[in-house]
Design a protein around this motif. Structure first.
Motif, mmCIF file in Angstrom:
data_model
loop_
_atom_site.group_PDB
_atom_site.id
_atom_site.type_symbol
_atom_site.label_atom_id
_atom_site.label_comp_id
_atom_site.label_asym_id
_atom_site.label_seq_id
_atom_site.Cartn_x
_atom_site.Cartn_y
_atom_site.Cartn_z
ATOM 1 N N VAL A 51 18.448 45.575 18.546
ATOM 2 C CA VAL A 51 19.277 46.568 19.074
ATOM 3 C C VAL A 51 20.444 47.139 18.264
ATOM 4 C CG1 VAL A 51 20.864 47.335 20.828
ATOM 5 C CG2 VAL A 51 18.726 46.034 21.438
ATOM 6 N N ARG A 52 21.173 46.139 17.672
ATOM 7 C CA ARG A 52 22.240 46.266 16.738
ATOM 8 C C ARG A 52 21.779 46.982 15.225
ATOM 9 N NH1 ARG A 52 24.352 41.278 18.283
ATOM 10 N NH2 ARG A 52 23.369 40.215 16.497
ATOM 11 N N CYS A 53 20.335 46.428 14.698
ATOM 12 C CA CYS A 53 20.064 47.029 13.848
ATOM 13 C C CYS A 53 19.726 48.662 13.920
ATOM 14 C CB CYS A 53 18.561 46.410 13.525
ATOM 15 S SG CYS A 53 17.698 46.905 11.911
ATOM 16 N N ALA A 54 18.854 48.857 15.054
ATOM 17 C CA ALA A 54 18.704 50.216 15.502
ATOM 18 C C ALA A 54 19.688 51.334 15.505
ATOM 19 C CB ALA A 54 17.689 50.183 16.547
ATOM 20 N N MET A 55 20.767 50.640 16.314
ATOM 21 C CA MET A 55 22.062 51.498 16.420
ATOM 22 C C MET A 55 22.697 51.826 15.465
ATOM 23 S SD MET A 55 25.323 50.069 18.712
ATOM 24 C CE MET A 55 25.602 48.780 17.469
ATOM 25 N N ILE A 56 22.982 50.769 14.399
ATOM 26 C CA ILE A 56 23.472 51.070 13.061
ATOM 27 C C ILE A 56 22.989 52.101 12.343
ATOM 28 C CG2 ILE A 56 24.714 50.005 11.021
ATOM 29 C CD1 ILE A 56 26.184 49.650 13.491
ATOM 30 N N ALA A 57 21.780 51.944 12.304
ATOM 31 C CA ALA A 57 20.708 52.918 11.586
ATOM 32 C C ALA A 57 20.945 54.248 11.768
ATOM 33 C CB ALA A 57 19.371 52.574 11.469
ATOM 34 N N ALA A 58 20.967 54.450 13.237
ATOM 35 C CA ALA A 58 21.244 55.631 14.010
ATOM 36 C C ALA A 58 22.642 56.084 13.751
ATOM 37 C CB ALA A 58 20.807 55.614 15.482
ATOM 38 N N ALA A 107 31.268 52.997 5.519
ATOM 39 C CA ALA A 107 32.044 52.173 5.902
ATOM 40 C C ALA A 107 31.394 51.061 6.844
ATOM 41 C CB ALA A 107 33.073 52.671 6.861
ATOM 42 N N LEU A 108 30.106 51.336 7.164
ATOM 43 C CA LEU A 108 29.298 50.551 7.982
ATOM 44 C C LEU A 108 28.477 49.445 6.859
ATOM 45 C CD1 LEU A 108 27.385 52.986 10.019
ATOM 46 C CD2 LEU A 108 29.345 51.598 10.581
ATOM 47 N N CYS A 109 28.649 49.821 5.582
ATOM 48 C CA CYS A 109 28.229 48.716 4.573
ATOM 49 C C CYS A 109 29.067 47.357 4.594
ATOM 50 C CB CYS A 109 28.324 49.331 3.053
ATOM 51 S SG CYS A 109 27.154 50.668 2.978
ATOM 52 N N LEU A 110 30.156 47.364 5.353
ATOM 53 C CA LEU A 110 31.048 46.190 5.523
ATOM 54 C C LEU A 110 30.134 45.424 6.583
ATOM 55 C CD1 LEU A 110 33.535 45.269 4.008
ATOM 56 C CD2 LEU A 110 32.928 47.517 3.601
ATOM 57 N N LEU A 111 29.584 45.850 7.559
ATOM 58 C CA LEU A 111 29.132 45.245 8.625
ATOM 59 C C LEU A 111 28.204 44.015 8.343
ATOM 60 C CD1 LEU A 111 28.117 48.018 11.050
ATOM 61 C CD2 LEU A 111 30.368 46.601 11.061
ATOM 62 N N PRO A 112 27.576 43.721 7.223
ATOM 63 C CA PRO A 112 26.914 42.550 7.040
ATOM 64 C C PRO A 112 27.529 41.135 7.223
ATOM 65 C CG PRO A 112 25.709 44.260 5.629
ATOM 66 C CD PRO A 112 27.045 44.779 6.125
ATOM 67 N N VAL A 113 28.868 41.464 7.047
ATOM 68 C CA VAL A 113 29.666 40.154 7.096
ATOM 69 C C VAL A 113 29.500 39.777 8.535
ATOM 70 C CG1 VAL A 113 31.554 41.213 5.596
ATOM 71 C CG2 VAL A 113 31.704 41.573 7.974
ATOM 72 N N PHE A 114 29.101 40.397 9.398
ATOM 73 C CA PHE A 114 28.778 39.693 10.976
ATOM 74 C C PHE A 114 27.397 39.338 10.938
ATOM 75 C CE2 PHE A 114 32.130 42.974 11.699
ATOM 76 C CZ PHE A 114 33.035 42.060 11.555
ATOM 77 N N GLY A 115 26.334 39.553 9.968
ATOM 78 C CA GLY A 115 25.208 39.107 10.144
ATOM 79 C C GLY A 115 24.227 39.795 9.360
ATOM 80 N N PRO A 116 23.105 39.371 9.091
ATOM 81 C CA PRO A 116 21.965 39.713 7.987
ATOM 82 C C PRO A 116 21.409 40.798 8.651
ATOM 83 C CG PRO A 116 20.971 37.704 9.062
ATOM 84 C CD PRO A 116 22.697 37.625 9.306
ATOM 85 N N GLU A 117 21.266 40.842 9.984
ATOM 86 C CA GLU A 117 20.504 42.133 10.489
ATOM 87 C C GLU A 117 21.196 43.563 10.219
ATOM 88 O OE1 GLU A 117 23.079 40.536 13.908
ATOM 89 O OE2 GLU A 117 22.066 39.911 12.315
ATOM 90 N N TYR A 118 22.386 43.394 10.064
ATOM 91 C CA TYR A 118 23.074 44.742 9.512
ATOM 92 C C TYR A 118 22.647 45.135 8.142
ATOM 93 C CZ TYR A 118 26.487 44.096 13.431
ATOM 94 O OH TYR A 118 26.695 43.977 14.641
ATOM 95 N N ILE A 119 22.178 44.272 7.231
ATOM 96 C CA ILE A 119 21.555 44.846 5.983
ATOM 97 C C ILE A 119 20.643 45.461 6.159
ATOM 98 C CG2 ILE A 119 20.385 43.829 3.820
ATOM 99 C CD1 ILE A 119 21.742 41.295 4.219
ATOM 100 N N VAL A 120 19.678 45.271 7.219
ATOM 101 C CA VAL A 120 18.240 46.126 7.444
ATOM 102 C C VAL A 120 18.743 47.481 7.992
ATOM 103 C CG1 VAL A 120 16.227 46.397 8.833
ATOM 104 C CG2 VAL A 120 17.174 44.219 7.737
ATOM 105 N N GLY A 121 19.697 47.168 8.937
ATOM 106 C CA GLY A 121 20.210 48.689 9.697
ATOM 107 C C GLY A 121 20.951 49.701 8.855
#
Length: 207
Positions: free
Chosen positions: A40-47, A71-85
């Motif tokens: 869900v986080r991955c899809a949400m951030i991509a959107a 600014a969302l490029c900083l979110l991977p500090v919270f988990g690898p799923e954000y790299i994909v998103g």
């Protein structure tokens, strides 16, 4: 037509990678919930990335840009799923608002930046994720600045022209990542409700 083919193929690949990432082996009920949350986080951030780029299109593309979605490029500090998103969001935003060339090089810059940002996720300067904000600045300045000079400039890609484009892209990334991105991370880390939304709870080993 080619643009939509690229978008479709990229989306399928990104979903596959996201699912593989989310489906880490954990047979517990808690593990199942965590997998769902990652997806869900991955899809949400991509959107969110795509919407921000398209809604602020005059500022999101070109040599002089302040792509607030970065600014969302900083979110991977919270988990690898954000790299994909974030990477998926960048790819789709470039496909819908720019060119195939930007799909390739712009998305590559974001992917590399997110990977290094994730590696620096635990490094802080006075409590701020400043080191993690530098990879997006560097990779976008170098790769996207070069891309603009070679493919989109009306003048030959001389060293001064290339350095100028790298500088303008880098300045925009500093605003988006080193200022807004760092503030976003700080806000999430200090707000209990946002932290529940963006950050997985730490698993403690059984006694």
């Amino acid at each position: 037509m080619m643009k939509w083919i690229i978008v479709f193929v990229a989306a399928v690949l990104a979903v596959f990678l996201g699912v593989r990432l989310a489906m880490r082996r954990d047979d517990s009920a808690q593990g199942s919930a965590l997998r769902t949350n990652r997806m869900v986080r991955c899809a949400m951030i991509a959107a969110v990335y795509v919407v921000l780029c398209l809604a602020l299109q005059p500022f999101s593309y070109g040599a002089v840009q302040v792509r607030l979605a970065e600014a969302l490029c900083l979110l991977p500090v919270f988990g690898p799923e954000y790299i994909v998103g974030v990477t998926l969001g960048c790819l789709l935003a470039n496909a819908l608002g720019s060119t195939v060339i930007d799909v390739v090089f712009g998305t590559l810059a974001t992917l590399l930046a997110c990977l290094v940002t994730y590696a620096l996720r635990n490094v802080r300067v006075k409590g701020l994720a400043l080191p993690a904000s530098l990879p997006p600045v560097l990779f976008n300045a170098l790769i996207v600045g070069w891309e603009i000079s070679v493919f989109f400039s009306d003048t030959p890609a001389t060293l001064p022209v290339t350095l100028f484009n790298m500088l303008t892209v880098g300045i925009g990334e500093v605003i988006s990542c080193c200022i807004l991105g760092v503030l976003l991370v700080r806000l999430i880390e200090t707000n209990r409700e946002l932290k529940k939304l963006f950050v997985e709870p730490v698993k403690h080993p059984a006694a």
